[in-house]
Design an enzyme around this catalytic site. Structure first.
Site, short mmCIF file in Angstrom:
data_model
loop_
_atom_site.label_atom_id
_atom_site.label_comp_id
_atom_site.label_asym_id
_atom_site.label_seq_id
_atom_site.Cartn_x
_atom_site.Cartn_y
_atom_site.Cartn_z
N TYR A 117 -14.48 84.95 112.83
CA TYR A 117 -14.85 86.05 111.92
C TYR A 117 -15.55 87.20 112.64
O TYR A 117 -15.76 88.26 112.05
CB TYR A 117 -15.83 85.58 110.83
CG TYR A 117 -15.36 84.45 109.94
CD1 TYR A 117 -14.01 84.13 109.83
CD2 TYR A 117 -16.28 83.73 109.19
CE1 TYR A 117 -13.61 83.08 109.04
CE2 TYR A 117 -15.87 82.69 108.39
CZ TYR A 117 -14.53 82.36 108.32
OH TYR A 117 -14.15 81.33 107.51
N GLY A 177 -12.21 87.86 95.08
CA GLY A 177 -12.62 88.95 94.19
C GLY A 177 -11.82 89.00 92.91
O GLY A 177 -12.18 89.71 91.97
N1 LIG Z 1 -12.41 77.83 106.39
C1 LIG Z 1 -11.51 78.77 106.21
O1 LIG Z 1 -10.35 78.66 106.66
C2 LIG Z 1 -11.91 80.01 105.45
C3 LIG Z 1 -10.93 80.96 105.13
C4 LIG Z 1 -11.32 82.09 104.44
C5 LIG Z 1 -12.66 82.27 104.06
N2 LIG Z 1 -13.59 81.32 104.41
C6 LIG Z 1 -15.02 81.46 104.02
O2 LIG Z 1 -15.12 81.64 102.64
C7 LIG Z 1 -15.94 82.77 102.35
C8 LIG Z 1 -15.59 83.37 101.01
O3 LIG Z 1 -14.34 84.06 101.05
P1 LIG Z 1 -14.17 85.58 100.60
O4 LIG Z 1 -15.45 86.28 100.77
O5 LIG Z 1 -13.01 86.18 101.31
O6 LIG Z 1 -13.71 85.43 99.09
P2 LIG Z 1 -14.48 85.15 97.71
O7 LIG Z 1 -15.79 84.52 97.94
O8 LIG Z 1 -13.53 84.47 96.81
O9 LIG Z 1 -14.70 86.63 97.13
C9 LIG Z 1 -15.54 87.56 97.74
C10 LIG Z 1 -15.39 88.88 97.02
O10 LIG Z 1 -16.03 88.83 95.77
C11 LIG Z 1 -17.03 89.85 95.70
N3 LIG Z 1 -18.18 89.30 94.99
C12 LIG Z 1 -19.00 88.30 95.41
N4 LIG Z 1 -19.94 88.06 94.49
C13 LIG Z 1 -19.73 88.94 93.47
C14 LIG Z 1 -20.37 89.19 92.24
N5 LIG Z 1 -21.43 88.48 91.85
N6 LIG Z 1 -19.89 90.18 91.44
C15 LIG Z 1 -18.81 90.90 91.81
N7 LIG Z 1 -18.16 90.71 92.97
C16 LIG Z 1 -18.61 89.74 93.80
C17 LIG Z 1 -17.36 90.22 97.12
O11 LIG Z 1 -17.82 91.57 97.13
P3 LIG Z 1 -18.85 92.21 98.20
O12 LIG Z 1 -18.35 91.84 99.58
O13 LIG Z 1 -18.73 93.66 97.89
O14 LIG Z 1 -20.24 91.68 97.95
C18 LIG Z 1 -16.01 90.03 97.80
O15 LIG Z 1 -15.18 91.16 97.62
C19 LIG Z 1 -15.73 83.68 103.56
O16 LIG Z 1 -16.77 84.63 103.72
C20 LIG Z 1 -15.70 82.67 104.68
O17 LIG Z 1 -17.02 82.35 105.08
C21 LIG Z 1 -13.22 80.20 105.07
#
Ligand SMILES: NC(=O)c1ccc[n+]([C@@H]2O[C@H](COP(=O)([O-])OP(=O)(O)OC[C@H]3O[C@@H](n4cnc5c(N)ncnc54)[C@H](OP(=O)(O)O)[C@@H]3O)[C@@H](O)[C@H]2O)c1
Length: 296
Positions: free
Chosen positions: A60, A207
């Site tokens: 990342y 999101g």
């Molecule tokens: N192990 C793996 O293979 C793998 C793969 C992908 C991801 N991951 C992990 O999973 C984590 C989560 O994934 P993600 O961040 O892409 O997707 P997500 O958690 O499903 O969604 C994040 C999105 O939602 C928004 N959001 C968060 N809280 C909110 C709220 N209370 N109200 C409105 N919008 C909100 C964020 O906005 P803002 O950014 O504007 O706050 C961001 O755009 C990653 O950061 C990573 O650490 C792991």
């Protein structure tokens, strides 16, 4: 699911490691490009809340940003990162070298949780197990996990680790109301059986589970029905759609620990606020039904 409406959620264990964390962590894969002031404030917000799991990975490029935050002041957060395997980069020696790099970027001597980011075809999981065991035995990782492992690979690596006396703490997989495969492909069942945390990434479907119901023009029918259901329940709790979506995952099983990504402090705060109440059984069932087409 628990039916005790209004009760806060308790801490959750990382498997049998003895480490307990807040039931919601935070994902940082967007921290590298985000506004640094907002990220630091987000970090402070979650650190004040308790042992919230901060999820990063060498791929990342956010480890340095997390490290800068850690250097800015002490925290109660629990830090997790991941080893990126690829053909030719699988041996215990390569894993340990990668872990040293992550520790240096984070400014830590020991990481709380260190994962293998995904399995590789044709590579026996025992190879990764040996590296993970060394990470724990060297004192450089308190606990170890895997990500994107199917149930069979997860069981095999857990068995290998157990023979060395090291528990598998977590399997991190894609899991949300729009993607419930973990419930049907055996991963959730394996987590329950082996007592391993299911760390849910993309818990807000990147999101898509955050939008208000009047902003759904282009969404598919199934998603619209689900969002309408979430919005109705959110209104009843004076909450947001995302808080309801996270609360459903928390209620689904006590092994589940969602890690919603957030780059803004008010998003992180709102997500943590979801821990202060629970869905009723009727609300839980209504959401379950509205998202049932997403089981596969
Ligand atoms: N192990 C793996 O293979 C793998 C793969 C992908 C991801 N991951 C992990 O999973 C984590 C989560 O994934 P993600 O961040 O892409 O997707 P997500 O958690 O499903 O969604 C994040 C999105 O939602 C928004 N959001 C968060 N809280 C909110 C709220 N209370 N109200 C409105 N919008 C909100 C964020 O906005 P803002 O950014 O504007 O706050 C961001 O755009 C990653 O950061 C990573 O650490 C792991």
């Amino acid at each position: 699911m628990p039916a005790d409406h209004e009760m806060p959620h308790d801490m959750r264990p990382l498997g049998r490691t003895g480490i307990h964390v807040l039931p919601l962590g935070i994902g940082t894969n967007k921290w590298r490009r985000a506004d640094r002031g907002a990220v630091l404030e987000t970090y402070r917000t979650i650190g004040e809340a308790g042992p919230c799991m901060i999820d990063t990975a060498e791929i990342y490029f956010s480890e340095r940003v997390v490290g800068d935050c850690l250097r800015a002041g002490p925290t109660r957060a629990v830090i997790a990162s991941k080893f990126l395997p690829f053909p030719g980069r699988t041996s215990p020696r390569r894993l340990m070298r990668a872990l040293d790099g992550s520790l240096a970027r984070l400014g830590l001597k020991t990481i709380d949780l260190y994962y293998v980011h995904y399995p590789l075809p044709f590579i026996d999981v025992g190879v990764f197990a040996e590296g993970l065991i060394e990470a724990v035995k060297s004192g450089k990782a308190r606990a170890i996990g895997v990500a994107n492992f199917n149930a069979d690979k997860m069981r095999r690596i857990a068995d290998h680790l157990a023979r060395a006396g090291v528990p598998l703490a977590a399997n991190q997989v894609n899991y949300s109301l729009l993607r419930r495969a973990a419930e049907t492909n055996g991963v959730l069942e394996a987590c329950r059986e082996l007592d391993v945390a299911l760390v849910a990434y993309f818990p807000l479907a990147s999101g898509r589970l955050t939008q208000p119901s009047d902003d759904m023009g282009t969404k598919a029918m199934g998603t619209k029905a689900l969002l309408t259901c979430l919005a109705d329940i959110a209104r009843a709790h004076d909450a947001s759609i995302s808080q309801v979506a996270l609360n459903w995952l928390l209620a689904r099983d006590s092994h589940v620990i969602p890690i919603p990504g957030a780059t803004k402090p008010h998003h992180a705060r709102a997500n943590l606020d979801a821990l202060s109440w629970r869905l009723s059984k009727t609300e839980y069932d209504a959401i379950d039904q509205a998202s049932a087409p997403r089981m596969a």
